[in-house]
Design an enzyme around this catalytic site. Structure first.
Site, PDB file in Angstrom:
ATOM      1  CB  CYS A  81      -2.319 -58.159   1.693  1.00  0.00           C
ATOM      2  SG  CYS A  81      -1.431 -59.707   1.376  1.00  0.00           S
ATOM      3  CD  GLU A 124      -2.778 -59.400   8.345  1.00  0.00           C
ATOM      4  OE1 GLU A 124      -1.573 -59.685   8.207  1.00  0.00           O
ATOM      5  OE2 GLU A 124      -3.655 -59.705   7.483  1.00  0.00           O
ATOM      6  NE  ARG A 168       2.986 -62.528   8.185  1.00  0.00           N
ATOM      7  CZ  ARG A 168       3.140 -63.226   7.062  1.00  0.00           C
ATOM      8  NH1 ARG A 168       4.298 -63.810   6.805  1.00  0.00           N
ATOM      9  NH2 ARG A 168       2.143 -63.360   6.208  1.00  0.00           N
ATOM     10  NE  ARG A 170       1.750 -59.294   6.359  1.00  0.00           N
ATOM     11  CZ  ARG A 170       2.940 -59.501   5.827  1.00  0.00           C
ATOM     12  NH1 ARG A 170       3.923 -58.640   6.092  1.00  0.00           N
ATOM     13  NH2 ARG A 170       3.175 -60.533   5.054  1.00  0.00           N
TER      14      ARG A 170
END
Length: 350
Positions: A81, A124, A168, A170
């Protein structure tokens, strides 16, 4: 009747958080047949927790590595990422690091799935993926999956809504092969937004090494004061036990933004080399085990390496609870008595 066992591959596996979430959801109806992770410390943590009969492969971009991939049904891919992170330079598909264009590693996923045509592709990434290059990067990814013959679903989910006290966000991408009837697929609704930091605190007083030195604390305060004077608002943060944490990330910032006041430890004799003395305000960083709990890893999960590796690996990992919730919904689609579009159409004609 014996249940089908879905064969999965774990690409860019890290320490196995995505795999763990799917194993929780599928139980004994999933079997991992291939794992790839180039970071050697992460490989060691992975191997300490998953005991496969095959070796973890390294550089997935090499043809000789991809040739080792056996047939599979589900592709798990937490592709790197850094190229898309809001905290980074966000170079996307042009990001180059150590000779590897990390932004294009997604295309290795596409290349593998084009060959093997699995029923499901699961990815993800950071939330920044959705807005990078005014949305063009994300558009390229979804367009690529559709060209490969997949229906694409994507949603940003927050870990704090799934039983862990971590803020968080995502992006999660689920792609079903076009012959799968996925019309009923939905991303999971929040399951538990009540957890606080108090729920993940170590049960016993933590060692003195986790407490900040007074000199380091003064440095942090001066650093924050400089940024506040410039209107930036950047700096360390001390979290209340009835609060949730900021997203845990690699590097010092991930720890400094999630400091705690914990006065249970009375022996503040330094056990590591520090400048000054341990602060007397009880300010400490979270432990790796507390970080693991923030990510939904069970206390039985083994971290065999030094803390510096554990923090990095957990900051790079996924929230297992969120993965499990999504995987359960994926399994519902795969478990349909008639889960092929072609079969459904045939049934309609009868």
């Amino acid at each position: 009747m014996k249940s089908k066992v879905w064969r999965s591959i774990d690409l860019f596996a890290g320490i196995g958080g995505i795999r763990l979430g799917f194993e929780r959801a599928f139980n004994d109806e999933i079997s991992t047949v291939f794992v790839s992770e180039w970071d050697q410390p992460a490989q060691k943590t992975y191997s300490a927790n998953f005991h496969d009969a095959f070796n973890i492969e390294g550089d997935i971009t090499k043809d000789e590595v991809q040739e080792k991939i056996p047939p599979f049904n589900i592709c798990l891919a937490g592709f790197p990422c850094q190229a898309f992170s809001l905290a980074g330079k966000r170079q996307g598909f042009n990001d180059d690091y150590k000779g590897i264009c990390r932004g294009t590693l997604f295309f290795e996923v596409a290349r593998i799935c084009e060959k093997h045509k699995p029923e499901v592709i699961f990815c993800e990434n950071v939330k920044g993926l959705t807005i990078h290059d005014k949305g063009r990067t994300f558009s390229i990814i979804t367009k690529t999956l559709k060209q490969l013959g997949y229906q694409v679903f994507a949603r940003v989910l927050n870990s704090r809504d799934f039983g862990v006290p971590q803020n968080r966000e995502r992006i999660y991408i689920v792609a079903f092969r076009n012959d799968i009837d996925a019309t009923d697929f939905r991303f999971p609704d929040p399951t538990d937004s009540t957890k606080t930091i108090a729920d993940i605190i170590e049960e016993k007083p933590v060692p003195a090494k986790y407490y900040l030195s007074d000199q380091y604390l003064r440095t942090l305060r001066a650093h924050r004061a400089r940024h506040e004077a410039l209107g930036h608002g950047f700096g360390y943060e001390v979290r209340s036990w009835d609060d949730v944490s900021a997203a845990i990330v690699c590097g010092g910032m991930g720890r400094e933004r999630n400091l705690l006041i914990d006065t249970r430890q009375t022996d503040l004799t330094p056990t590591t080399h520090i400048k000054g003395e341990i602060n007397r305000e009880g300010i400490r960083k979270m432990t790796p085990r507390e970080w693991a709990r923030l990510q939904g890893f069970p206390d039985s999960f083994i971290f065999p390496l030094a803390d510096v590796h554990s923090y990095k690996q957990l900051g790079n990992s996924v929230t297992v609870n969120v993965i499990e919730a999504i995987a359960r919904n994926i399994k519902q689609i795969l478990d349909k008595p008639i889960n092929r579009v072609s079969e459904t159409k045939s049934a309609d004609k009868k």
